[in-house]
Every structure is written in structure tokens, then in C-alpha cells.
Write a protein that holds these residues in place. Structure first.
Motif, PDB file in Angstrom:
ATOM      1  N   THR A 292       0.854  -1.168   0.264  1.00  0.00           N
ATOM      2  CA  THR A 292      -0.141   0.266  -0.224  1.00  0.00           C
ATOM      3  C   THR A 292       0.805   0.901   0.424  1.00  0.00           C
ATOM      4  N   CYS A 293       1.012   1.801  -0.203  1.00  0.00           N
ATOM      5  CA  CYS A 293       1.868   3.256  -1.225  1.00  0.00           C
ATOM      6  C   CYS A 293       0.150   3.841  -0.962  1.00  0.00           C
ATOM      7  N   LYS A 294       1.026   5.255   0.205  1.00  0.00           N
ATOM      8  CA  LYS A 294       0.680   6.644   0.698  1.00  0.00           C
ATOM      9  C   LYS A 294       1.415   7.601   0.490  1.00  0.00           C
ATOM     10  N   ARG A 295       0.561   8.328   0.589  1.00  0.00           N
ATOM     11  CA  ARG A 295       1.808  11.094   0.366  1.00  0.00           C
ATOM     12  C   ARG A 295       2.138  10.345   2.221  1.00  0.00           C
ATOM     13  N   SER A 296       2.959  11.521   2.313  1.00  0.00           N
ATOM     14  CA  SER A 296       4.006  12.004   3.693  1.00  0.00           C
ATOM     15  C   SER A 296       2.557  12.699   4.300  1.00  0.00           C
ATOM     16  N   ALA A 297       2.045  13.404   3.386  1.00  0.00           N
ATOM     17  CA  ALA A 297       0.515  14.439   3.647  1.00  0.00           C
ATOM     18  C   ALA A 297      -0.704  13.534   2.993  1.00  0.00           C
ATOM     19  N   VAL A 298      -1.677  13.453   3.479  1.00  0.00           N
ATOM     20  CA  VAL A 298      -2.526  12.809   2.572  1.00  0.00           C
ATOM     21  C   VAL A 298      -2.829  12.874   1.467  1.00  0.00           C
ATOM     22  N   PHE A 299      -2.008  14.527   0.845  1.00  0.00           N
ATOM     23  CA  PHE A 299      -3.018  15.170  -0.713  1.00  0.00           C
ATOM     24  C   PHE A 299      -1.276  14.996  -1.070  1.00  0.00           C
ATOM     25  N   PHE A 300      -0.813  15.720  -0.562  1.00  0.00           N
ATOM     26  CA  PHE A 300       0.684  15.858  -0.659  1.00  0.00           C
ATOM     27  C   PHE A 300       1.721  15.081  -0.510  1.00  0.00           C
ATOM     28  N   GLY A 301       3.266  15.830  -1.195  1.00  0.00           N
ATOM     29  CA  GLY A 301       4.791  15.175  -0.477  1.00  0.00           C
ATOM     30  C   GLY A 301       4.542  13.883  -1.110  1.00  0.00           C
ATOM     31  N   GLY A 302       6.408  13.625  -1.050  1.00  0.00           N
ATOM     32  CA  GLY A 302       6.050  12.211  -1.781  1.00  0.00           C
ATOM     33  C   GLY A 302       5.314  11.123  -1.164  1.00  0.00           C
ATOM     34  N   TRP A 303       5.705   9.579  -2.102  1.00  0.00           N
ATOM     35  CA  TRP A 303       5.378   8.669  -2.014  1.00  0.00           C
ATOM     36  C   TRP A 303       6.306   7.629  -1.178  1.00  0.00           C
ATOM     37  N   SER A 304       6.228   6.448  -0.494  1.00  0.00           N
ATOM     38  CA  SER A 304       5.972   5.490   0.229  1.00  0.00           C
ATOM     39  C   SER A 304       5.515   4.128   0.052  1.00  0.00           C
ATOM     40  N   CYS A 305       6.098   2.562  -0.108  1.00  0.00           N
ATOM     41  CA  CYS A 305       4.794   1.410   0.178  1.00  0.00           C
ATOM     42  C   CYS A 305       5.772   1.295   1.266  1.00  0.00           C
ATOM     43  N   ASN A 306       5.488   1.835   2.643  1.00  0.00           N
ATOM     44  CA  ASN A 306       6.256   1.067   3.689  1.00  0.00           C
ATOM     45  C   ASN A 306       5.268  -0.219   4.095  1.00  0.00           C
TER      46      ASN A 306
END
Length: 101
Positions: A74-88
Motif C-alpha cells: 500500500t503506497c501513501k503520500r507523506s501528507a494526505v494530498f501532498f508529499g512524496g510517495w512511500s510503500c512501507n
């Protein structure tokens, strides 16, 4: 004053709409991040593409078939709508057939 408030509300709504639209689009960037998160962790992946891909306005999910079974990144942004993606966030997948690895 009311015009300024109305314009500000419109501008904020437009930014949220645009970012939600962009977040829901599957991109090669998050595909590679998810591949790295799952395939490196569980000993490789069967194919070059995920078996399932799902997205909404806040996350993208990719299911990969590994030698140990299917796993979902599951990949999410560091903020809800902004920031870099991470798939941790990696969890067990839902495929019931693993013999086609």
C-alpha cells in the motif's frame, strides 16, 4: 469580503479535487516503489507486473505474487494530498491460487 471567501473556498476545493484525481491515477513511480517493497522483502516476484492494482484518492495498492505467496504493498503520500510517495505497508495478499508463480 464575501467574494474573497468564495474565491478562497473555490481555490481550496479545486486543489483538493486535482490532487485527489492525481492520487487516484496509477503511475510507474509507485509501481516501482511497491515492487521494491514486496519483491526485495520476499525473494522476488513472479512477473514484471502486479496481479492486481487498485487506487483511490489517498492510496494505491499493488498485489505481487512472490515465492511465499501474494503480498499487497500500500503506497501513501507523506501528507494526505501532498508529499512524496512511500510503500512501507506490506500485508498478505488475497489471491487464492499461488501455483502459477
Amino acid at each position: 469580503m464575501r467574494n474573497a471567501i468564495g474565491f478562497a473556498l473555490f481555490a481550496v476545493s479545486a486543489v483538493i479535487f486535482w490532487q485527489g484525481y492525481n492520487n487516484s491515477r496509477l503511475t510507474p513511480e509507485t509501481l516501482e516503489l511497491s515492487r521494491t517493497a514486496v519483491c526485495d522483502l520476499y525473494g522476488g516476484c513472479a512477473r514484471g507486473t502486479p496481479t492486481k492494482q487498485v487506487s483511490d484518492i489517498v492510496r494505491r495498492k499493488y498485489e505481487w505474487l512472490t515465492p511465499q505467496g501474494p503480498y499487497i504493498a500500500t503506497c501513501k503520500r507523506s501528507a494526505v494530498f501532498f508529499g512524496g510517495w512511500s510503500c512501507n505497508d506490506v500485508e498478505r495478499g488475497t489471491l487464492s491460487i499461488t501455483r502459477d508463480y
